[in-house]
Design a protein around this motif. Sequence first.
Motif, PDB file in Angstrom:
ATOM      1  N   LEU A 191       0.816  -1.208   0.000  1.00 27.81           N
ATOM      2  CA  LEU A 191       0.000   0.000   0.000  1.00 27.81           C
ATOM      3  C   LEU A 191       0.854   1.265   0.000  1.00 27.81           C
ATOM      4  N   GLN A 192       2.115   1.115  -0.334  1.00 27.39           N
ATOM      5  CA  GLN A 192       3.032   2.253  -0.333  1.00 27.39           C
ATOM      6  C   GLN A 192       3.302   2.729  -1.752  1.00 27.39           C
ATOM      7  N   SER A 193       3.267   4.054  -1.929  1.00 27.47           N
ATOM      8  CA  SER A 193       3.545   4.675  -3.221  1.00 27.47           C
ATOM      9  C   SER A 193       3.880   6.131  -2.983  1.00 27.47           C
ATOM     10  N   GLY A 194       4.989   6.578  -3.561  1.00 24.24           N
ATOM     11  CA  GLY A 194       5.419   7.967  -3.382  1.00 24.24           C
ATOM     12  C   GLY A 194       5.808   8.622  -4.685  1.00 24.24           C
ATOM     13  N   LEU A 195       4.954   8.515  -5.682  1.00 23.62           N
ATOM     14  CA  LEU A 195       5.281   8.990  -7.024  1.00 23.62           C
ATOM     15  C   LEU A 195       5.546  10.491  -7.084  1.00 23.62           C
ATOM     16  N   LEU A 196       4.836  11.281  -6.294  1.00 27.05           N
ATOM     17  CA  LEU A 196       4.912  12.737  -6.397  1.00 27.05           C
ATOM     18  C   LEU A 196       5.823  13.362  -5.355  1.00 27.05           C
ATOM     19  N   THR A 197       5.848  12.804  -4.161  1.00 30.94           N
ATOM     20  CA  THR A 197       6.587  13.423  -3.054  1.00 30.94           C
ATOM     21  C   THR A 197       7.733  12.567  -2.535  1.00 30.94           C
ATOM     22  N   GLY A 198       7.752  11.295  -2.914  1.00 32.79           N
ATOM     23  CA  GLY A 198       8.735  10.384  -2.350  1.00 32.79           C
ATOM     24  C   GLY A 198       8.314   9.797  -1.020  1.00 32.79           C
ATOM     25  N   ASP A 199       7.217  10.281  -0.457  1.00 33.89           N
ATOM     26  CA  ASP A 199       6.712   9.755   0.810  1.00 33.89           C
ATOM     27  C   ASP A 199       5.898   8.495   0.531  1.00 33.89           C
ATOM     28  N   PRO A 200       6.228   7.352   1.145  1.00 34.58           N
ATOM     29  CA  PRO A 200       5.522   6.108   0.848  1.00 34.58           C
ATOM     30  C   PRO A 200       4.055   6.099   1.263  1.00 34.58           C
ATOM     31  N   TYR A 221     -17.314   3.939   1.376  1.00 39.10           N
ATOM     32  CA  TYR A 221     -16.334   3.313   0.484  1.00 39.10           C
ATOM     33  C   TYR A 221     -15.418   4.388  -0.084  1.00 39.10           C
ATOM     34  N   LEU A 222     -14.166   4.007  -0.316  1.00 37.99           N
ATOM     35  CA  LEU A 222     -13.152   4.941  -0.784  1.00 37.99           C
ATOM     36  C   LEU A 222     -12.347   4.303  -1.901  1.00 37.99           C
ATOM     37  N   ALA A 223     -12.087   5.072  -2.964  1.00 33.86           N
ATOM     38  CA  ALA A 223     -11.234   4.640  -4.076  1.00 33.86           C
ATOM     39  C   ALA A 223     -10.010   5.547  -4.123  1.00 33.86           C
ATOM     40  N   ASN A 224      -8.832   4.925  -4.158  1.00 36.78           N
ATOM     41  CA  ASN A 224      -7.614   5.718  -4.280  1.00 36.78           C
ATOM     42  C   ASN A 224      -6.598   4.993  -5.169  1.00 36.78           C
ATOM     43  N   ARG A 225      -5.420   5.535  -5.230  1.00 33.62           N
ATOM     44  CA  ARG A 225      -4.365   4.971  -6.072  1.00 33.62           C
ATOM     45  C   ARG A 225      -4.037   3.527  -5.729  1.00 33.62           C
TER      46      ARG A 225
END
Length: 353
Positions: A191-200, A221-225
């Motif tokens: 569930l980690q992703s830091g494409l824009l800020t580098g923050d996981p 319900y929530l939809a995200n990256r």
Amino acid sequence: MTGTVYAGVGHWQASGPKLRTCGFFRRRAGDGEWRALTRGLPPDPEVRAIALHPDDPEIVLAGTQDGVWRSDDGGDSWESLGLPGELRTVWSIAFDPSDPDTVFVGVEGFAIWRTQDGGGSWRRLDVPAPGGIPECPFATRVTRIAIDPNAPDHVYAGLEVLGVVRSLDGGDTWDDVSGELLALAGANEHLQSGLLTGDPHEGMVDIHAISASRAEPGKIYLANRMGLFVTGDAGAHWSELGIGRFSPVTYARDVYVSSHDPERVFAALSPASVSDAGALWCSDDGAATWRRFDSELPIGSTLMTVAESPLDPARIYCGARGGQVFGTEDAGASWRDIPLPDGVSGIYAMACV
């Protein structure tokens, strides 16, 4: 095709110079083609939000780069509702189901406005910004506002890329309910992703859509990256729905609870924000299990949005970033492809009746 379909198009980062990347389009039964709606709208409208009045689907609200516009004749003509201030690029609109004169509007730059007299006057609400990740390189967008039909004073707003805020008193006061989303990222590498800020933690607060359950108060319900998530206690705790157990792609751009069946949930899934594939998935048991709903359609770009007719549960349409629109009139048994006119790309919002 037996009803009316609307599609909102707005500029997007990867648009090519030869593409038309803004406009509001309508297709009615018997028309045979899409019509660009222009009468009264601002020039070259960037439409990222569409809302139908809960009691009269001929009343349509459109969110543009110049505020909110209203049509009382199904899109034939429009007038501005006069959203004040400098932050006027609208990304989300929500009618209060218990009082349609109350409407919430979310804009780019992180502002939420409320009218309680059908747009005659507006108040900018005092909404504190969530913390927890570095500032992103673009202005925060209020991508979706959802109102709990079981508790209409409970209002939720999804922020890109910032998290979720909540009001329990009809918008008068707000609090941040993103903490457990950040905690999920910290405890789960997938569930980690830091494409824009580098923050996981970033991917978990990259909120694209939220939708309130009609079956249980406080279930959102929530939809995200990173996929699909749910809270059963009004945002105090969040858990992953595990869509990856069913779908090979998990980037979630939209999630929508059916207005006809409180246990039915739709999700628009793709490999990434910019991609060459997409899929519409459906759950019939409150998001416990999922099935591919679109009959393996050749969706050639990221699937952005799903729309269900408030009048006919068998009418469902979905739109992809590249300008593709697909629809079913028989609850998914068969589908038709009705792409927007050549060169039109950048679908953000749809509605159908």
